[in-house]
Structures are given as C-alpha cells and as structure tokens.
Design an enzyme around this catalytic site. Structure first.
Site, short mmCIF file in Angstrom:
data_model
loop_
_atom_site.label_atom_id
_atom_site.label_comp_id
_atom_site.label_asym_id
_atom_site.label_seq_id
_atom_site.Cartn_x
_atom_site.Cartn_y
_atom_site.Cartn_z
N LYS A 42 -18.80 -18.83 44.38
CA LYS A 42 -18.48 -17.41 44.45
C LYS A 42 -19.13 -16.73 45.65
O LYS A 42 -18.65 -15.69 46.11
CB LYS A 42 -18.89 -16.70 43.16
CG LYS A 42 -20.38 -16.76 42.84
CD LYS A 42 -20.68 -16.06 41.53
CE LYS A 42 -22.12 -16.31 41.09
NZ LYS A 42 -22.33 -17.71 40.67
N HIS A 170 -30.96 -17.91 35.28
CA HIS A 170 -30.81 -17.37 36.63
C HIS A 170 -31.63 -16.10 36.69
O HIS A 170 -31.35 -15.13 35.98
CB HIS A 170 -29.34 -17.06 36.93
CG HIS A 170 -29.03 -16.91 38.39
ND1 HIS A 170 -29.72 -16.04 39.23
CD2 HIS A 170 -28.10 -17.52 39.18
CE1 HIS A 170 -29.22 -16.12 40.45
NE2 HIS A 170 -28.24 -17.01 40.46
N GLU A 240 -28.46 -23.61 41.49
CA GLU A 240 -27.21 -22.98 41.91
C GLU A 240 -27.41 -22.10 43.15
O GLU A 240 -27.11 -20.90 43.13
CB GLU A 240 -26.63 -22.15 40.76
CG GLU A 240 -26.35 -22.95 39.50
CD GLU A 240 -26.01 -22.07 38.32
OE1 GLU A 240 -25.95 -20.83 38.48
OE2 GLU A 240 -25.80 -22.61 37.22
#
Length: 381
Positions: A42, A170, A240
């Site tokens: 993204k 996250h 990530e």
C-alpha cells in the site's frame, strides 16, 4: 529528457533510484538479520519496485484484493504473502482462497466467523494492540486487539476449528520510540503462551512497520536485543516495512503552471504564489494527513510563455506553493525560500517522495500510459 521535452510536458513525474532500494535492503539485513521483510504494498505499488523486491527475496504485505492481484501477477508465490488486513470482505477472502494465499490477520470475533465461512484453511495471525504515541499515524486507533481480549479470541478460533500460527502488531507509521516495539514484543510473547495453553503451535511473529531512515539503526538495535531475549530461535520473525524501502528512492518533479505576484500594498511582506501541476489531492496527500513539510528545489527551464524575457532575478525569493485544483486547501508549501526567481515553465524538485502513493506510472521498459515514473538518476533526466 531533453530541454525541449522539459518545456512542453505539463505532467508531473517521478524518478526512481532503484539502487537506493537495494542499499536499503542491505541495510535491513545488517541491522535485522533475523527478521524477514514483507514489503507493505500500500505504501507504493510501482510494479518495477515490487519486481525488484521480489528478486531481492522479500515477502509482501497486501491489504486488498488489488494488491494481492498485482503481486501475484508478478509471479510471486502465495507463500510469500501475508494478507495483513484484520477486517476483510467476503469477496477478498474468496480471492485469497482461489489464489492460494492463506496467511492472514484478524483482531475481532466477527472476522473469525467470516474467515471460517470463506477461507477455512487460513493460517491466522492475531493482531494485538500496539502504539507509539509519537508516531505520525497511530494505527492502534483502528486495528489491534487489546491484550486482555486475546484469550477469548484464541479460544473462539479453536472452537471454530481455525488454525492460529502467529501474532502481529504495528506501532504506527513513522515510529520514533523504540520502547513501543519492546513493549509490543513482550505482549506478543504473552499471547504466544496463551495460544500454547490452548494447544496452538504459534511460531510466527510479525513486528509490523513504522521504520524511518532517521532512526532505523537505533530502533533495530532495541528490537534485535528484545527478540534475542524473549523469543527462541525457532520462531519465524517477519516485518512490514513500506516507506523504509520506497520513500528515499523516489524524487518528484512538478511544473510551475502559473505565478501570482502581489501588487502594490498587497506585496508587503507576503510571499509570491506559485501554482504547480500536483497537489495535496495527488502526490502531496501527506501534507494534509501528516502535516509534512515539503522542501522543493528549483530547476530553471526556458519558459514558452516568456520567450523574449531572458533575465532572471537572482538571490533568495520567498514563495508559497499551491496545487492545480481550485480548492484553497490545496496548499503544498505555506512558505519556502528558493535560490532565485521562479518563472512559469520552471520545475520544482521534491526528494523523498516514494511514500506518497504515486498514482501515475512509467515503468523501466519505457513510456506507458500516464508517463510519470522514470527509473534512473534524476540528474540524467
């Protein structure tokens, strides 16, 4: 790009230094050798960037059907993908099922029911709440199960006959506090132990994203030490990163379409106004979302609108910079000082733009529809 082409095109464009992506990957391997990066698609879905990362051996963090499709179309094996959206649609789960993507996240009871119906062979990763209060975007406001609810979620997954293989978190985009990672890793270990009490063999830890150039070594040092202390060597650890790979590799060029010079009394103390061909509803969205301050530099170019005027005033000039829409919120820079006068037809260069989700593309193979990403040295364009 020739001087003539600089003059006639009105489209903004990106230039990508793919060598910088490789350098960032090497830097990652030096500082977090036990953590396998799964690039967050993204952030920037440029296919050439994705193809290079695939060749470097990274995995991919996809959050939508379209992101899954783009990565799979590059020939990436489904085992190298995590569908890291804790709240997915039925259609996206069916797409994952058809294409063999089974590793996915969840953080609520309803998601478990949806997964049981549409992707029953999923390998589930429980996303727990984590937050760096100093992060640019606090993702914990939207996703992540409180540690207190972890046992209930794991228990329900067991009742539904679903496999839970990991834990993720996250701490937020643009993290600045290493202790946020340390705290989240310790919470993840608690969930590992809860899962084992229920009979799960949890052996995957996903430590998310948020990594920045400015503090990467410091953050990595804390993460590395905590992982060594808390988790056994058999645990598979992934992350990530998104902007970490993409941001510094992309430079954006915007053309000055118009200039508004203040006249008489209105000119007192006010910067002149420049209008360029990209703004906050395009490549500068982070100016709105994250209050980011853009720092342009000037690329003088012969103006087709002022062919007879060859003189350019030298010395510092103050400007505000605006996007191409008629919306007064479309302000890219409230005030900046450039090294000389700026004229219509000049270009402004912005570095570190790879995390701005560029929407126009030009691939390495040549010009394609949209024509706006070049892969090479900006100074050679």
């Amino acid at each position: 790009m020739s001087n003539r082409e600089w003059g006639i095109t009105d489209e903004p464009f990106f230039v990508t230094d793919l060598g910088q992506v490789i350098r960032q990957h090497r830097r990652w391997r030096v500082n977090l050798p036990s953590v396998h990066p799964f690039y967050a698609v993204k952030c920037n879905p440029d296919p050439t960037l994705l193809r290079l990362l695939a060749e470097l051996g990274t995995g991919f963090d996809c959050a939508s059907t379209e992101e899954l499709r783009v990565v799979l179309n590059l020939g990436v094996d489904p085992s190298r993908i995590i569908f890291a959206n804790p709240c997915k649609s039925a259609s996206s789960l069916l797409f994952a099922a058809r294409t063999g993507v089974t590793l996915t996240t969840f953080d609520n009871l309803d998601e478990l029911e949806t997964i049981r119906a549409f992707l029953p062979n999923a390998r589930l990763v429980l996303r727990i709440y984590a937050s760096d209060n100093g992060a640019l975007i606090k993702l914990g406001e939207k996703f992540g199960a409180p540690i207190e609810s972890s046992f209930v979620l794991l228990q329900r997954a067991r009742e539904l006959g679903l496999e839970v293989c990991g834990v993720s978190f996250h701490v937020g985009t643009g993290a600045s506090n290493a202790l946020a990672y340390v705290k989240a890793i310790r919470h993840a270990k608690i969930v590992f132990d809860l899962g084992k009490d229920l009979g799960y063999d949890i052996n995957l830890l996903d430590i998310g994203g948020g990594y920045q150039d400015s503090n990467f070594e410091k953050i990595a040092l804390s993460i590395r030490g905590e992982l060594t202390e808390v988790f056994p060597s058999r645990t598979r650890i992934i992350a990530e990163p998104g902007r970490y790979y993409a941001r510094s590799a992309y430079t954006l060029a915007c053309k000055v379409l118009s200039r508004r010079s203040h006249i008489a009394e209105a000119a007192q103390g006010r910067p002149e106004m420049l209008y360029q061909n990209d703004g906050v509803y395009g490549s500068f969205m982070n100016v709105l979302l994250e209050k980011e301050v853009a720092h342009p530099s000037l690329i003088p170019c012969g103006s087709p609108y002022r062919l007879g005027d060859s003189k350019r005033a030298r010395g510092p000039h103050r400007y505000s910079i605006w996007g191409p829409t008629c919306d007064s919120a479309d302000c890219v820079v409230r005030e900046t000082t450039l090294e000389s006068e700026v004229r219509v037809g000049d270009w402004l260069k912005y570095s570190n733009m790879g995390g701005e989700r560029p929407s126009r593309h030009l691939w390495a193979e040549g010009l394609l529809t949209g024509s706006s990403i070049y892969h090479g040295d900006f100074n050679a364009v």
